[in-house]
Design an enzyme around this catalytic site. Structure first.
Site, PDB file in Angstrom:
ATOM      1  N   CYS A 239       0.923  -1.138   0.111  1.00 38.46           N
ATOM      2  CA  CYS A 239       0.044  -0.151  -0.062  1.00 38.46           C
ATOM      3  C   CYS A 239       0.914   1.297  -0.046  1.00 38.46           C
ATOM      4  CB  CYS A 239      -0.825  -0.036   1.048  1.00 38.46           C
ATOM      5  SG  CYS A 239      -1.985  -1.403   1.547  1.00 38.46           S
ATOM      6  N   CYS A 240       1.496   1.392  -1.263  1.00 38.39           N
ATOM      7  CA  CYS A 240       2.744   2.371  -1.238  1.00 38.39           C
ATOM      8  C   CYS A 240       2.378   3.741  -1.138  1.00 38.39           C
ATOM      9  CB  CYS A 240       3.787   1.701  -2.044  1.00 38.39           C
ATOM     10  SG  CYS A 240       2.956   2.333  -3.840  1.00 38.39           S
TER      11      CYS A 240
ATOM     12  N   LYS B 175       7.396   5.562   2.305  1.00 40.12           N
ATOM     13  CA  LYS B 175       8.289   4.551   3.111  1.00 40.12           C
ATOM     14  C   LYS B 175       8.920   3.667   1.970  1.00 40.12           C
ATOM     15  CE  LYS B 175       4.909   4.612   6.741  1.00 40.12           C
ATOM     16  NZ  LYS B 175       3.857   5.464   6.179  1.00 40.12           N
TER      17      LYS B 175
ATOM     18  N   CYS C 278      -1.512   4.350  10.556  1.00 44.86           N
ATOM     19  CA  CYS C 278      -1.297   5.680  11.374  1.00 44.86           C
ATOM     20  C   CYS C 278      -2.842   5.862  12.280  1.00 44.86           C
ATOM     21  CB  CYS C 278      -1.083   6.917  10.381  1.00 44.86           C
ATOM     22  SG  CYS C 278      -2.295   6.975   9.030  1.00 44.86           S
TER      23      CYS C 278
ATOM     24  N   ASP D  51       1.472  -0.953   4.895  1.00 42.71           N
ATOM     25  CA  ASP D  51       0.819   0.257   5.615  1.00 42.71           C
ATOM     26  C   ASP D  51      -0.570   0.710   4.958  1.00 42.71           C
ATOM     27  OD1 ASP D  51       1.082   2.777   7.032  1.00 42.71           O
ATOM     28  OD2 ASP D  51       2.130   3.604   5.137  1.00 42.71           O
TER      29      ASP D  51
ATOM     30  N   ASP E  78      -0.096   0.019  -5.314  1.00 40.05           N
ATOM     31  CA  ASP E  78      -1.286   0.786  -4.540  1.00 40.05           C
ATOM     32  C   ASP E  78      -2.552   0.482  -5.440  1.00 40.05           C
ATOM     33  OD1 ASP E  78      -1.267   2.889  -2.398  1.00 40.05           O
ATOM     34  OD2 ASP E  78      -3.025   3.262  -3.881  1.00 40.05           O
TER      35      ASP E  78
ATOM     36  N   PRO F 149       1.546   7.955  -0.915  1.00 37.48           N
ATOM     37  CA  PRO F 149       2.560   8.461  -1.932  1.00 37.48           C
ATOM     38  C   PRO F 149       4.012   8.005  -2.108  1.00 37.48           C
ATOM     39  CG  PRO F 149       2.435   9.719  -0.361  1.00 37.48           C
ATOM     40  CD  PRO F 149       1.373   8.623  -0.021  1.00 37.48           C
TER      41      PRO F 149
HETATM   42  C1  LIG Z   1      -1.505   4.872   4.590  1.00 34.42           C
HETATM   43  S1  LIG Z   1      -1.555   4.903   2.709  1.00 34.42           S
HETATM   44  C2  LIG Z   1       0.187   4.417   2.301  1.00 34.42           C
HETATM   45  C3  LIG Z   1       0.993   5.635   2.829  1.00 34.42           C
HETATM   46  C4  LIG Z   1       2.512   5.291   2.142  1.00 34.42           C
HETATM   47  N1  LIG Z   1       2.905   3.904   2.505  1.00 34.42           N
HETATM   48  C5  LIG Z   1       3.619   5.937   2.460  1.00 34.42           C
HETATM   49  O1  LIG Z   1       4.508   5.976   3.381  1.00 34.42           O
HETATM   50  O2  LIG Z   1       3.757   7.145   1.774  1.00 34.42           O
HETATM   51  C6  LIG Z   1      -2.576   3.743   2.462  1.00 34.42           C
HETATM   52  C7  LIG Z   1      -2.518   3.312   0.837  1.00 34.42           C
HETATM   53  O3  LIG Z   1      -3.119   2.155   0.543  1.00 34.42           O
HETATM   54  C8  LIG Z   1      -3.871   2.392  -0.528  1.00 34.42           C
HETATM   55  N2  LIG Z   1      -4.777   1.031  -0.670  1.00 34.42           N
HETATM   56  C9  LIG Z   1      -6.108   1.262  -0.113  1.00 34.42           C
HETATM   57  N3  LIG Z   1      -6.681  -0.103  -0.384  1.00 34.42           N
HETATM   58  C10 LIG Z   1      -5.798  -0.918  -1.152  1.00 34.42           C
HETATM   59  C11 LIG Z   1      -5.755  -2.189  -1.437  1.00 34.42           C
HETATM   60  N4  LIG Z   1      -6.781  -2.904  -1.473  1.00 34.42           N
HETATM   61  N5  LIG Z   1      -4.604  -2.710  -2.293  1.00 34.42           N
HETATM   62  C12 LIG Z   1      -3.680  -1.844  -2.193  1.00 34.42           C
HETATM   63  N6  LIG Z   1      -3.626  -0.596  -1.881  1.00 34.42           N
HETATM   64  C13 LIG Z   1      -4.610   0.016  -1.129  1.00 34.42           C
HETATM   65  C14 LIG Z   1      -4.509   3.554  -0.622  1.00 34.42           C
HETATM   66  O4  LIG Z   1      -4.564   3.978  -1.996  1.00 34.42           O
HETATM   67  C15 LIG Z   1      -3.361   4.504   0.116  1.00 34.42           C
HETATM   68  O5  LIG Z   1      -2.348   4.970  -0.795  1.00 34.42           O
END
Ligand SMILES: C[S@@+](CC[C@H](N)C(=O)[O-])C[C@H]1O[C@@H](n2cnc3c(N)ncnc32)[C@H](O)[C@@H]1O
Length: 438
Positions: free
Chosen positions: A254-255, A260, A375, A322, A277, A257
């Site tokens: 879940c990368c 990480k 978070c 994440d 993502d 923007p």
């Molecule tokens: C907390 S944010 C991630 C922040 C990121 N790891 C960073 O450090 O910049 C959660 C992310 O999960 C993505 N997301 C939500 N559901 C998902 C899924 N089923 N599979 C993959 N990504 C998903 C969202 O689009 C969002 O970008």
């Protein structure tokens, strides 16, 4: 021509509270209508402030008006909050705050209401006791929705008030030095040369630098050169806890923007990293960040909970999850979250988190590490998820981190601790089963 800051503030707050849009979506569009940086900063300060004190601003209006303005007059109700916030919490001279707000009412087609607005603001100016909320309901005293206060009170009987107070503070600007390009000490020296005050307060986060005052990051030394990223210190633990080496195959599921993702690659630039993502639009930022920092990853738009659609069949040595969460741990940074998030959102989020966790676990090699992160500070999304997962997966073991005991099912950072965001980490180890070891 530049637009009126108070008009934009009232409209932006209306869009968030009444229309359910996020401030990070609304604010940049409103700021783009302003010519100078000071006005943009003022707009942000007012919108953040109204979000932080909405229940008290409403309560003050309720004391002074027989009923709130409704329907097409709603933006003018928010203009009242904008005016009251300036009088109570900002250092703008009262006469300027009042006259500018009344002028903004005219622009919002509230010509017939200028007397009312002027009267309310003058009363606020004259009667400080309007802000005496000692005996008010919790939601008004603490400026959070009741359901959230109840949840935090249950989870943190001794700390809930401290958490609510921390959520009212302005979040500091934390940087993460790109140790791939220069050492944190060298970057700190560059800041000193530029006359920018900072501190490096967290011993086990060597690349974390806290600026004493928020500023435009693009004007800091080395922005274009990729010398640093903006990232809260709490989030900077992820890459270290994941323990990535250059020979590892890594999944960041879940990368976007990409904060990480980039940190992992700064520490292990030759690791083979798949950055996934679900939201293709959010992946644009991942590409931008990788490019600016000079890093490489295999970026895929796909659903982490459905690996059949994208997994190539090779197990990963390290997985970072994440997961999407309520973001209740970052309310001080995004004060609108408390109004956008509803109690009913939590259960579906937990269900999705558990599904992503269970599915991605199947992709981890024996002996590998999976780091679960949110978070959030709600136990439902954190320790309770890990407890459920451990019950159902006998090949998983919770690794004890220096910062917590296994009894807590993970490491919970609370907002404001060492001036960091609220964050949760659980490091899970995949045990090699008998059939795999023999
Ligand atoms: C907390 S944010 C991630 C922040 C990121 N790891 C960073 O450090 O910049 C959660 C992310 O999960 C993505 N997301 C939500 N559901 C998902 C899924 N089923 N599979 C993959 N990504 C998903 C969202 O689009 C969002 O970008």
């Amino acid at each position: 021509m530049s637009q009126n800051v108070r008009v934009l503030a009232a409209r932006s707050c209306f869009d968030v509270v009444d229309q359910g849009m996020s401030l990070s979506e609304v604010l940049p569009k409103s700021q783009a209508l302003l010519d100078n940086a000071l006005d943009k900063a003022l707009l942000q300060e007012i919108c953040f402030g109204v979000m932080r004190y909405l229940p008290q601003l409403e309560a003050v209006c309720n004391q002074l008006m027989s009923k709130p303005l409704v329907k097409q007059l709603r933006p003018l109700q928010f203009l009242l909050y904008v005016g009251i916030y300036q009088l109570k919490f900002m250092r703008i001279p009262d006469h300027a705050a009042i006259s500018e707000t009344v002028e903004a009412a005219r622009e919002l087609k509230g010509q017939s209401l200028t007397k009312l607005i002027n009267g309310v603001l003058r009363n606020v100016q004259r009667q400080p006791a309007l802000f005496d909320f000692d005996n008010a309901p919790d939601a008004v005293q603490h400026n959070h929705p009741g359901w959230l206060i109840t949840k935090l009170r249950q989870a943190y009987p001794n700390q809930w008030q401290q958490i609510l107070l921390a959520n009212q503070q302005k979040a500091p600007l934390w940087l993460r030095v790109n140790s791939n390009k220069l050492s944190p000490t060298d970057y700190a020296a560059a800041l000193t040369r530029a006359g920018i005050e900072y501190s490096r307060p967290i011993a086990d986060l060597p690349a974390a630098i806290k600026l004493t005052q928020a500023q435009d990051v693009t004007s800091l030394p080395g922005y274009a050169e990729g010398w640093f990223s903006v990232q809260d210190a709490a989030a900077q633990y992820a890459a270290y806890l994941l323990q990535v080496d250059n020979h590892h195959r890594v999944l960041d599921a879940c990368c976007a923007p990409g904060g990480k993702t980039c940190h992992i690659l700064e520490l292990a630039p030759d690791a083979e990293l798949t950055a996934l993502d679900k939201e293709p639009k959010r992946l644009v930022r991942v590409h931008d960040n990788l490019f600016r920092l000079g890093l490489k990853a295999n970026v895929i738009a796909a659903d982490a909970a459905v690996p059949d659609n994208w997994w190539q069949g090779k197990l990963f040595d390290r997985i970072l999850l994440d997961v999407p969460c309520s973001a209740i741990g970052v309310i001080r940074r995004h004060p609108d979250i408390r109004w956008l998030r509803k109690k009913a959102d939590i259960a579906p989020l937990c269900e999705l988190q558990q599904r992503i966790l269970q599915q991605c676990w199947q992709l981890l090699a024996p002996g590998g590490i999976l780091l679960y992160a949110t978070c959030s500070i709600l136990p439902d999304e954190n320790g309770a998820q890990i407890a459920t997962f451990l019950q159902q997966n006998s090949d998983a073991r919770l690794d004890e981190l220096p910062q917590h005991t296994t009894q807590e099912n993970g490491w919970q950072l609370l907002p404001g601790e060492h001036d960091m965001d609220g964050f949760f980490y659980a490091r899970l180890l995949k045990i090699a089963t008998n059939s795999e070891t023999t």
